[in-house]
Design a protein around this motif. Structure first.
Motif, PDB file in Angstrom:
ATOM      1  N   GLU A   1       0.828  -1.209   0.000  1.00 37.12           N
ATOM      2  CA  GLU A   1       0.000   0.000   0.000  1.00 37.12           C
ATOM      3  C   GLU A   1       0.858   1.253   0.000  1.00 37.12           C
ATOM      4  OE1 GLU A   1      -3.437   0.860  -0.185  1.00 37.12           O
ATOM      5  OE2 GLU A   1      -3.286  -1.112  -1.109  1.00 37.12           O
ATOM      6  N   ARG A   2       1.927   1.229   0.790  1.00 38.89           N
ATOM      7  CA  ARG A   2       2.823   2.392   0.796  1.00 38.89           C
ATOM      8  C   ARG A   2       3.395   2.607  -0.595  1.00 38.89           C
ATOM      9  NH1 ARG A   2       8.276   1.124   2.713  1.00 38.89           N
ATOM     10  NH2 ARG A   2       8.230   0.351   0.599  1.00 38.89           N
ATOM     11  N   ASP A   3       3.841   1.534  -1.220  1.00 46.54           N
ATOM     12  CA  ASP A   3       4.427   1.649  -2.553  1.00 46.54           C
ATOM     13  C   ASP A   3       3.408   2.168  -3.565  1.00 46.54           C
ATOM     14  OD1 ASP A   3       6.806   0.717  -1.501  1.00 46.54           O
ATOM     15  OD2 ASP A   3       6.548  -1.323  -2.272  1.00 46.54           O
ATOM     16  N   ARG A   4       2.160   1.725  -3.453  1.00 52.44           N
ATOM     17  CA  ARG A   4       1.100   2.201  -4.354  1.00 52.44           C
ATOM     18  C   ARG A   4       0.886   3.695  -4.170  1.00 52.44           C
ATOM     19  NH1 ARG A   4      -4.702   2.827  -4.222  1.00 52.44           N
ATOM     20  NH2 ARG A   4      -4.792   2.268  -2.015  1.00 52.44           N
ATOM     21  N   MET A   5       0.864   4.137  -2.925  1.00 53.62           N
ATOM     22  CA  MET A   5       0.667   5.557  -2.642  1.00 53.62           C
ATOM     23  C   MET A   5       1.838   6.391  -3.148  1.00 53.62           C
ATOM     24  SD  MET A   5      -0.856   5.266   1.196  1.00 53.62           S
ATOM     25  CE  MET A   5      -1.165   7.014   1.414  1.00 53.62           C
ATOM     26  N   VAL A   6       3.047   5.935  -2.858  1.00 59.06           N
ATOM     27  CA  VAL A   6       4.246   6.674  -3.270  1.00 59.06           C
ATOM     28  C   VAL A   6       4.285   6.820  -4.790  1.00 59.06           C
ATOM     29  CG1 VAL A   6       6.767   6.537  -3.393  1.00 59.06           C
ATOM     30  CG2 VAL A   6       5.606   6.181  -1.206  1.00 59.06           C
TER      31      VAL A   6
ATOM     32  N   MET B   1       9.388  12.425  -3.079  1.00 57.35           N
ATOM     33  CA  MET B   1       9.150  11.338  -2.139  1.00 57.35           C
ATOM     34  C   MET B   1      10.483  10.670  -1.777  1.00 57.35           C
ATOM     35  SD  MET B   1       5.835  11.592  -2.239  1.00 57.35           S
ATOM     36  CE  MET B   1       5.463  10.211  -1.257  1.00 57.35           C
ATOM     37  N   PRO B   2      11.117  11.094  -0.683  1.00 58.72           N
ATOM     38  CA  PRO B   2      12.345  10.424  -0.263  1.00 58.72           C
ATOM     39  C   PRO B   2      12.078   8.949   0.015  1.00 58.72           C
ATOM     40  CG  PRO B   2      12.055  12.478   0.932  1.00 58.72           C
ATOM     41  CD  PRO B   2      10.777  12.215   0.187  1.00 58.72           C
TER      42      PRO B   2
ATOM     43  N   SER C   1       6.251   1.904   6.928  1.00 56.30           N
ATOM     44  CA  SER C   1       4.876   2.090   6.463  1.00 56.30           C
ATOM     45  C   SER C   1       4.497   3.560   6.354  1.00 56.30           C
ATOM     46  CB  SER C   1       3.901   1.372   7.401  1.00 56.30           C
ATOM     47  OG  SER C   1       3.969   1.938   8.687  1.00 56.30           O
ATOM     48  N   PHE C   2       5.415   4.450   6.681  1.00 56.63           N
ATOM     49  CA  PHE C   2       5.166   5.874   6.503  1.00 56.63           C
ATOM     50  C   PHE C   2       6.233   6.456   5.591  1.00 56.63           C
ATOM     51  CE2 PHE C   2       7.737   5.519  10.323  1.00 56.63           C
ATOM     52  CZ  PHE C   2       8.729   6.445  10.104  1.00 56.63           C
ATOM     53  N   PHE C   3       5.940   7.647   5.077  1.00 56.31           N
ATOM     54  CA  PHE C   3       6.864   8.295   4.148  1.00 56.31           C
ATOM     55  C   PHE C   3       6.682   9.796   4.250  1.00 56.31           C
ATOM     56  CE2 PHE C   3       2.997   7.019   1.967  1.00 56.31           C
ATOM     57  CZ  PHE C   3       2.574   8.198   1.390  1.00 56.31           C
ATOM     58  N   LEU C   4       7.622  10.525   3.663  1.00 58.12           N
ATOM     59  CA  LEU C   4       7.553  11.988   3.636  1.00 58.12           C
ATOM     60  C   LEU C   4       6.971  12.455   2.316  1.00 58.12           C
ATOM     61  CD1 LEU C   4      10.984  12.909   5.237  1.00 58.12           C
ATOM     62  CD2 LEU C   4       8.727  12.907   6.328  1.00 58.12           C
ATOM     63  N   LEU C   5       6.095  13.431   2.413  1.00 61.02           N
ATOM     64  CA  LEU C   5       5.450  14.051   1.259  1.00 61.02           C
ATOM     65  C   LEU C   5       6.028  15.444   1.103  1.00 61.02           C
ATOM     66  CD1 LEU C   5       2.992  13.933  -0.768  1.00 61.02           C
ATOM     67  CD2 LEU C   5       1.674  15.048   1.033  1.00 61.02           C
ATOM     68  N   GLY C   6       6.663  15.734  -0.008  1.00 60.29           N
ATOM     69  CA  GLY C   6       7.292  17.036  -0.164  1.00 60.29           C
ATOM     70  C   GLY C   6       7.489  17.367  -1.628  1.00 60.29           C
ATOM     71  N   LYS C   7       8.117  18.285  -1.930  1.00 59.89           N
ATOM     72  CA  LYS C   7       8.577  19.585  -1.533  1.00 59.89           C
ATOM     73  C   LYS C   7       7.428  20.567  -1.608  1.00 59.89           C
ATOM     74  CE  LYS C   7      13.353  19.037  -2.780  1.00 59.89           C
ATOM     75  NZ  LYS C   7      14.512  19.506  -3.460  1.00 59.89           N
TER      76      LYS C   7
ATOM     77  N   VAL D   1       3.265  10.980   6.058  1.00 64.62           N
ATOM     78  CA  VAL D   1       2.046  10.259   5.713  1.00 64.62           C
ATOM     79  C   VAL D   1       2.229   8.804   6.126  1.00 64.62           C
ATOM     80  CG1 VAL D   1       0.515   9.542   3.834  1.00 64.62           C
ATOM     81  CG2 VAL D   1       1.675  11.759   3.722  1.00 64.62           C
ATOM     82  N   SER D   2       1.239   8.247   6.789  1.00 59.00           N
ATOM     83  CA  SER D   2       1.253   6.826   7.160  1.00 59.00           C
ATOM     84  C   SER D   2       0.314   6.068   6.242  1.00 59.00           C
ATOM     85  CB  SER D   2       0.801   6.638   8.610  1.00 59.00           C
ATOM     86  OG  SER D   2       1.711   7.235   9.486  1.00 59.00           O
ATOM     87  N   ALA D   3       0.817   4.984   5.651  1.00 54.00           N
ATOM     88  CA  ALA D   3      -0.041   4.128   4.836  1.00 54.00           C
ATOM     89  C   ALA D   3      -0.972   3.367   5.762  1.00 54.00           C
ATOM     90  CB  ALA D   3       0.810   3.161   4.010  1.00 54.00           C
TER      91      ALA D   3
END
Length: 86
Positions: free
Chosen positions: A3-8, A18-19, A24-30, A59-61
């Motif tokens: 799910e994380r990969d799908r969102m990213v 997307m660093p 299961s979480f990731f950063l949304l930027g810039k 963001v948490s998946a």
């Protein structure tokens, strides 16, 4: 992590930075104004983490239907000009 990969992938296609993340979480930027983006998501009932990094939010998946709601809200906020990406 599927799910994380799908969102990213979807967010990268929309132009977000997307660093890499192995969690299961990731950063949304810039984001031009992370606080304004946080508020726009909060007004849509979606709460992101502010980790103190300029121009990024956490963001948490979640479950597939939750992630679909997040991606739909993201698309709507982009269309409304509530998210500016630098």
């Amino acid at each position: 992590l599927l799910e994380r990969d799908r969102m990213v992938t979807a967010l990268q296609l929309a132009g977000f930075d997307m660093p890499h993340s192995d969690t299961s979480f990731f950063l949304l930027g810039k984001l031009d104004d992370a606080h304004a983006v946080w508020e726009a998501y909060a007004n849509a009932g979606i709460f992101l983490g502010d980790v103190g990094l300029s121009h990024y939010l956490r963001v948490s998946a979640g479950l597939p239907h939750e992630n679909d709601q997040f991606l739909e809200a993201t698309s709507n906020l982009l269309d409304l000009g509530k998210i500016a990406i630098g």
